[in-house]
Design a protein around this motif. Structure first.
Motif: not given
Length: 73
Positions: A56-59, A63-67, A70-72
């Protein structure tokens, strides 16, 4: 005093170190940073057995880890 970083073949190491041990005020600090053979073999085996869907791409991962956390930022 100066500092020198040298990379030498394994089979020449003992000769090299024994030569420099006899020089006054010389210190020898060995830093081993190579990856062990067992770990290299493990990675190669995993790469050989990986399927395209395993990558999978880093992007996408970010996004999955940020979600998840709860990191924005």
């Amino acid at each position: 005093m100066r500092q020198l970083t040298v990379t030498i073949p394994d089979d020449f190491y003992e000769t090299f170190v024994s030569f420099f041990k006899h020089i006054p005020n010389v210190s020898i600090n060995e830093i081993k940073d190579e990856v062990p053979i067992w770990q290299q073999e493990m990675v190669l085996e995993r790469m050989k057995n990986a399927k395209p869907e395993d990558y999978r791409s880093w992007e996408e991962v970010k996004k999955e880890l940020d979600k998840k956390w709860n990191f924005n930022g």
